[in-house]
Design a protein around this motif. Structure first.
Motif, mmCIF file in Angstrom:
data_model
loop_
_atom_site.group_PDB
_atom_site.id
_atom_site.type_symbol
_atom_site.label_atom_id
_atom_site.label_comp_id
_atom_site.label_asym_id
_atom_site.label_seq_id
_atom_site.Cartn_x
_atom_site.Cartn_y
_atom_site.Cartn_z
ATOM 1 N N TYR A 198 62.182 26.603 48.796
ATOM 2 C CA TYR A 198 63.612 27.468 48.175
ATOM 3 C C TYR A 198 64.794 26.709 48.323
ATOM 4 C CZ TYR A 198 67.229 31.050 47.481
ATOM 5 O OH TYR A 198 68.140 31.299 46.957
ATOM 6 N N GLN A 248 62.923 36.339 40.766
ATOM 7 C CA GLN A 248 61.995 36.653 41.931
ATOM 8 C C GLN A 248 61.739 37.991 41.927
ATOM 9 O OE1 GLN A 248 63.657 36.696 45.806
ATOM 10 N NE2 GLN A 248 61.679 36.904 46.771
ATOM 11 N N PRO A 249 62.557 38.974 41.869
ATOM 12 C CA PRO A 249 62.395 40.521 41.971
ATOM 13 C C PRO A 249 61.278 40.805 40.759
ATOM 14 C CG PRO A 249 64.797 40.242 42.059
ATOM 15 C CD PRO A 249 64.099 38.729 41.764
ATOM 16 N N LEU A 306 58.999 38.953 39.573
ATOM 17 C CA LEU A 306 57.655 38.440 40.071
ATOM 18 C C LEU A 306 57.229 39.510 41.044
ATOM 19 C CD1 LEU A 306 58.070 34.844 39.891
ATOM 20 C CD2 LEU A 306 57.002 36.198 38.020
ATOM 21 N N ILE A 307 58.038 39.768 42.092
ATOM 22 C CA ILE A 307 57.581 40.685 43.321
ATOM 23 C C ILE A 307 57.162 42.081 42.735
ATOM 24 C CG2 ILE A 307 58.504 41.946 45.294
ATOM 25 C CD1 ILE A 307 58.133 39.087 45.837
ATOM 26 N N LEU A 344 61.776 29.179 43.185
ATOM 27 C CA LEU A 344 61.398 30.381 42.599
ATOM 28 C C LEU A 344 59.988 30.965 43.217
ATOM 29 C CD1 LEU A 344 61.665 33.056 41.091
ATOM 30 C CD2 LEU A 344 60.700 31.914 39.119
ATOM 31 N N LEU A 345 58.996 29.859 43.115
ATOM 32 C CA LEU A 345 57.595 30.136 43.341
ATOM 33 C C LEU A 345 57.636 30.144 45.003
ATOM 34 C CD1 LEU A 345 55.582 27.989 40.943
ATOM 35 C CD2 LEU A 345 55.897 30.515 41.055
ATOM 36 N N THR A 349 59.086 33.372 46.374
ATOM 37 C CA THR A 349 58.202 34.445 46.118
ATOM 38 C C THR A 349 57.070 34.522 46.725
ATOM 39 O OG1 THR A 349 59.137 34.565 43.699
ATOM 40 C CG2 THR A 349 57.331 35.694 44.013
ATOM 41 N N THR A 379 57.497 35.355 50.506
ATOM 42 C CA THR A 379 58.067 36.645 50.733
ATOM 43 C C THR A 379 56.797 37.565 50.587
ATOM 44 O OG1 THR A 379 60.137 36.396 49.893
ATOM 45 C CG2 THR A 379 59.217 38.549 50.008
ATOM 46 N N LEU A 380 55.808 37.284 49.688
ATOM 47 C CA LEU A 380 54.689 38.111 49.396
ATOM 48 C C LEU A 380 53.624 37.989 50.654
ATOM 49 C CD1 LEU A 380 54.024 37.605 45.730
ATOM 50 C CD2 LEU A 380 54.671 39.754 46.746
ATOM 51 N N THR A 429 64.076 42.775 47.422
ATOM 52 C CA THR A 429 64.358 41.681 46.770
ATOM 53 C C THR A 429 65.305 41.778 45.749
ATOM 54 O OG1 THR A 429 62.408 41.860 45.469
ATOM 55 C CG2 THR A 429 62.332 40.346 47.463
#
Length: 287
Positions: free
Chosen positions: A79, A103-104, A106-107, A158-159, A162, A165-166, A242
């Motif tokens: 990131y 990101q939000p 995708l989350i 971004l990936l 993301t 975080t996941l 997020t």
């Protein structure tokens, strides 16, 4: 905010995270990006390692340590490295902000994988939040060049954040923030430092500005900001946590306006309101 994450920690996180863009702006003329980040990661490892030893913090199991190293590669190395190098390669910071603020979204799309369900009101908030970000940064997008490499780096950033975080939210949400960050930032350093040595002359001008931004990055952005984000992820819904990042471009624009005299147009002000409404819809408890 859901699940015992209050507004005060969220507001503190947004303010601290927003200051990171100003710190990067101040440091950029004085250091190569990956080299600067390598020094930052090393400083965090030292700081958190001393805190972990001083307070006899528990260390994670081997499984959790491997997962934390993986999340450190995504949330820290990919990131931050992707964002900093994309900007250094000539991509406008506003374009980078727009890409990473997906990101939000995708989350939210991955929320069933986390065992979380978003209400229709929250989905509306996620979309409004991103629309607000687009309005805030939109006036800076005119004429912005989209060269393939910087775009790839921004998407990689971004990936990275993301996926990191996941993985952290699902598999290792509970860990000591001191020892855990030693592992995360050590993993980030092991990736970033060789890349810096390979790709950069590793220039750092150790002047007052560099030392100040480095200290701020290590102690405040990481010691306080990232620790707050991890604490909120532990106690809150991932999409809600997020989504607060939608407010970062607004706060950054306000700080830049007050500190550096940057322009703040009517569209950006409207975008701030839209982002605020979107975040409220995502994080507020249903009545």
């Amino acid at each position: 905010m859901p699940s015992r994450v209050g507004w005060l920690p969220a507001a503190a996180f947004i303010l601290i995270w927003s200051s990171g863009y100003l710190a990067a702006k101040a440091a950029a003329p004085h250091a190569d990006p990956l080299t600067y980040l390598s020094w930052r990661y090393a400083g965090v490892v030292l700081l958190m390692g001393l805190l972990a030893l001083a307070f006899r913090a528990p260390w994670p199991s081997r499984r959790d340590a491997l997962l934390l190293a993986l999340t450190g590669l995504g949330i820290q190395a990919l990131y931050l490295g992707g964002v900093w190098v994309a900007v250094r390669q000539g991509m406008a910071a506003s374009v980078v902000a727009l890409i990473v603020n997906l990101q939000p979204v995708l989350i939210a799309l991955a929320s069933p994988w986390l065992g979380e369900r978003l209400a229709p009101r929250q989905w509306l908030g996620v979309l409004l939040g991103f629309a607000g970000v687009a309005l805030v940064v939109g006036h800076k997008l005119g004429g912005a060049e989209l060269a393939p490499l910087p775009v790839l780096l921004a998407v990689l950033a971004l990936l990275g954040i993301t996926v990191g975080t996941l993985v952290q939210k699902r598999f290792v949400p509970h860990f000591d923030l001191r020892s855990g960050q030693v592992i995360q930032f050590s993993a980030a350093l092991l990736l970033t430092l060789p890349l810096a040595a390979w790709l950069e002359p590793m220039r750092v001008d150790w002047n007052a500005a560099t030392l100040g931004t480095m200290a701020w990055s290590i102690v405040v952005l990481t010691g306080c900001g990232i620790s707050l984000m991890f604490w909120m992820l532990r106690h809150g819904q991932a999409a809600a946590v997020t989504s607060t990042m939608y407010l970062v471009p607004s706060v950054t624009a306000l700080l830049a306006w007050s500190m550096f005299g940057e322009t703040l147009g009517a569209t950006a002000i409207v975008g701030m309101g839209v982002s605020l409404l979107g975040v409220y819809l995502v994080v507020a408890k249903p009545s």
